[in-house]
Scaffold this motif. Structure first.
Motif, short mmCIF file in Angstrom:
data_model
loop_
_atom_site.label_atom_id
_atom_site.label_comp_id
_atom_site.label_asym_id
_atom_site.label_seq_id
_atom_site.Cartn_x
_atom_site.Cartn_y
_atom_site.Cartn_z
N GLY A 39 -85.31 -27.87 -34.07
CA GLY A 39 -85.92 -27.68 -32.34
C GLY A 39 -84.13 -28.16 -31.36
N THR A 40 -83.34 -27.86 -31.96
CA THR A 40 -81.62 -27.43 -30.82
C THR A 40 -80.77 -26.71 -31.51
OG1 THR A 40 -80.36 -29.49 -32.13
CG2 THR A 40 -81.76 -30.46 -30.38
N ASP A 41 -80.58 -26.26 -32.66
CA ASP A 41 -79.81 -25.47 -33.63
C ASP A 41 -79.44 -23.80 -32.97
OD1 ASP A 41 -78.40 -28.19 -34.94
OD2 ASP A 41 -78.92 -27.38 -36.78
N LEU A 42 -80.90 -23.84 -32.94
CA LEU A 42 -81.31 -21.70 -32.37
C LEU A 42 -80.79 -21.97 -30.71
CD1 LEU A 42 -84.91 -21.23 -34.42
CD2 LEU A 42 -82.16 -21.18 -34.89
N HIS A 43 -80.67 -23.09 -30.27
CA HIS A 43 -79.55 -22.78 -29.15
C HIS A 43 -78.28 -22.89 -29.44
CE1 HIS A 43 -83.95 -23.20 -27.52
NE2 HIS A 43 -83.55 -24.72 -27.97
N ARG A 44 -78.29 -23.46 -29.72
CA ARG A 44 -76.66 -23.53 -30.36
C ARG A 44 -75.91 -22.30 -31.17
NH1 ARG A 44 -76.94 -30.42 -30.92
NH2 ARG A 44 -77.84 -30.22 -29.12
N PHE A 84 -89.30 -29.95 -30.45
CA PHE A 84 -88.48 -28.47 -30.10
C PHE A 84 -88.49 -28.75 -28.52
CE2 PHE A 84 -89.84 -27.44 -34.50
CZ PHE A 84 -89.47 -25.87 -34.68
N ASP A 85 -87.11 -28.86 -28.71
CA ASP A 85 -87.10 -28.02 -26.78
C ASP A 85 -86.38 -27.04 -26.05
OD1 ASP A 85 -87.66 -31.17 -26.08
OD2 ASP A 85 -85.16 -31.22 -26.86
N GLN A 101 -93.05 -21.88 -27.40
CA GLN A 101 -92.72 -20.64 -28.48
C GLN A 101 -91.84 -20.78 -29.56
OE1 GLN A 101 -94.33 -17.05 -27.88
NE2 GLN A 101 -95.68 -19.17 -26.05
N SER A 102 -91.38 -21.94 -29.79
CA SER A 102 -89.56 -22.40 -30.97
C SER A 102 -91.01 -23.19 -31.95
CB SER A 102 -89.07 -23.20 -30.52
OG SER A 102 -87.99 -22.28 -29.37
N LEU A 103 -91.79 -23.95 -30.91
CA LEU A 103 -92.37 -24.62 -31.63
C LEU A 103 -93.45 -24.13 -32.96
CD1 LEU A 103 -94.25 -26.76 -32.71
CD2 LEU A 103 -95.19 -27.44 -31.19
N GLY A 107 -91.85 -23.39 -36.11
CA GLY A 107 -91.96 -24.10 -37.06
C GLY A 107 -93.66 -23.30 -37.49
N GLY A 108 -93.78 -22.47 -37.79
CA GLY A 108 -94.60 -21.52 -38.49
C GLY A 108 -93.52 -21.21 -39.67
#
Length: 321
Positions: A39-44, A84-85, A101-103, A107-108
């Motif tokens: 939920g956060t690492d894909l923004h980092r 997911f944010d 879209q992230s969820l 997630g999928g």
């Protein structure tokens, strides 16, 4: 213990210290582990890619420190990932769109890794979190359950409460975040008298349950067919309210309860479950609920260590578990 090759993928937030208990065991066994908070690492700086072609599925997870072939993941431990944010630089509709879209995308992908063993699969977790479904599964598995009413009809609720000689309790159907004057509040299980049930019940479904005349509570933590139980003696109806006041003692699981717990796990396709029981003086174990992703590191050290090793075993064994 030996097992298949490949990494264990752990999905959780950075503040989840319970995870560290298991990761230390896996490190001692030289099992490779990748930890991700999707939920956060894909923004980092993390990046996730998946491709699907006829007869072929591939994927790659890249973080600032490593690259992971998703086709070689042996196990996925769905612990406590953040929601997911959207990226912090976005707001409003754009942020909500990105989060959605992230969820459904991230997630999928992470829920569909070929050949991976899930503890638990996130979709099975979600299905098993509904209290009405829990009560139905417990009944089918042979577990006694307190008489329960779920309704948004105040008259039905008052009639039910009046008909329970030992009284009734109210409990929320979901642990929804709740604030009063900006301060977080917890909705605890509490006893309710018929005259206290007002027209406000019509706003949403409420769960009312016959109060069990219990001698003590039990938390039973199941990891596959391995079960670890503690007796909980507390001055409160809801032992979670003042955990500093409770006493926990390891206790044996009756065979009949163990068989029913196994049937319950199978019904929801779960590997892990944290079960709560109210036990009467006669020795009847009344099922209250099961958290498919419940906390367990608060128990006595011997029990906590046994649970950590059982989880590590499942993750290490992977699809062979």
């Amino acid at each position: 213990m030996t097992g298949p090759s490949g990494s264990v993928l752990v999905l959780t937030n950075p503040q989840d210290v319970t995870t560290d208990l298991v990761l230390r065991i896996l490190a001692g066994r030289r099992v490779p582990v990748a930890r991700l908070d999707p939920g956060t690492d894909l923004h980092r700086g993390a990046a996730l890619t998946a491709t699907y072609r006829t007869g072929d599925q591939r994927g790659t997870l890249r973080t600032p420190s490593r690259e992971l072939d998703l086709t070689e993941v042996r196990s996925v431990w769905t612990r406590r990932p953040s929601p997911f944010d959207g990226p912090p630089e976005l707001d409003g509709e754009e942020s909500r769109f990105a989060a959605s879209q992230s969820l459904w995308g991230v997630g999928g992908i992470l829920a569909s890794l070929p050949g991976a063993h899930y503890v638990n699969h996130p979709w099975n977790n979600r299905a098993a979190e509904h209290k009405p479904a829990q009560l139905a599964a417990a009944q089918r598995g042979g577990l006694p359950v307190p008489s329960t009413l779920i309704t948004n009809d105040p008259e039905e609720a008052r009639e039910f409460a009046s008909g329970q000689a030992g009284g009734v309790v109210y409990k929320p159907l979901w642990n929804t975040p709740y604030k009063v004057d900006g301060r977080a509040r917890q909705v605890w299980v509490r006893e309710v008298l018929p005259h206290e049930i007002t027209a406000a019940v019509a706003v949403c479904p409420h769960l009312f349950q016959a109060k069990v005349e219990k001698a003590y509570d039990v938390r039973l933590t199941a990891v596959g067919n391995r079960m670890f139980a503690v007796r909980i003696d507390s001055p409160d109806l809801d032992w979670r309210r003042r955990q500093s006041m409770m006493e926990c003692t390891p206790i044996a699981v009756p065979d009949r309860v163990g068989r029913s717990v196994s049937a319950y796990l199978a019904a929801f396709r779960l590997v892990f479950g944290a079960f709560d029981f109210a036990v009467t003086a006669a020795g009847d174990w009344y099922f209250l609920e099961c958290n498919p992703n419940g906390q367990w590191a608060w128990q006595p050290d011997s029990v906590t260590d046994s649970i950590a090793r059982a989880v590590a075993d499942r993750l290490q064994q992977g699809p062979e578990a």
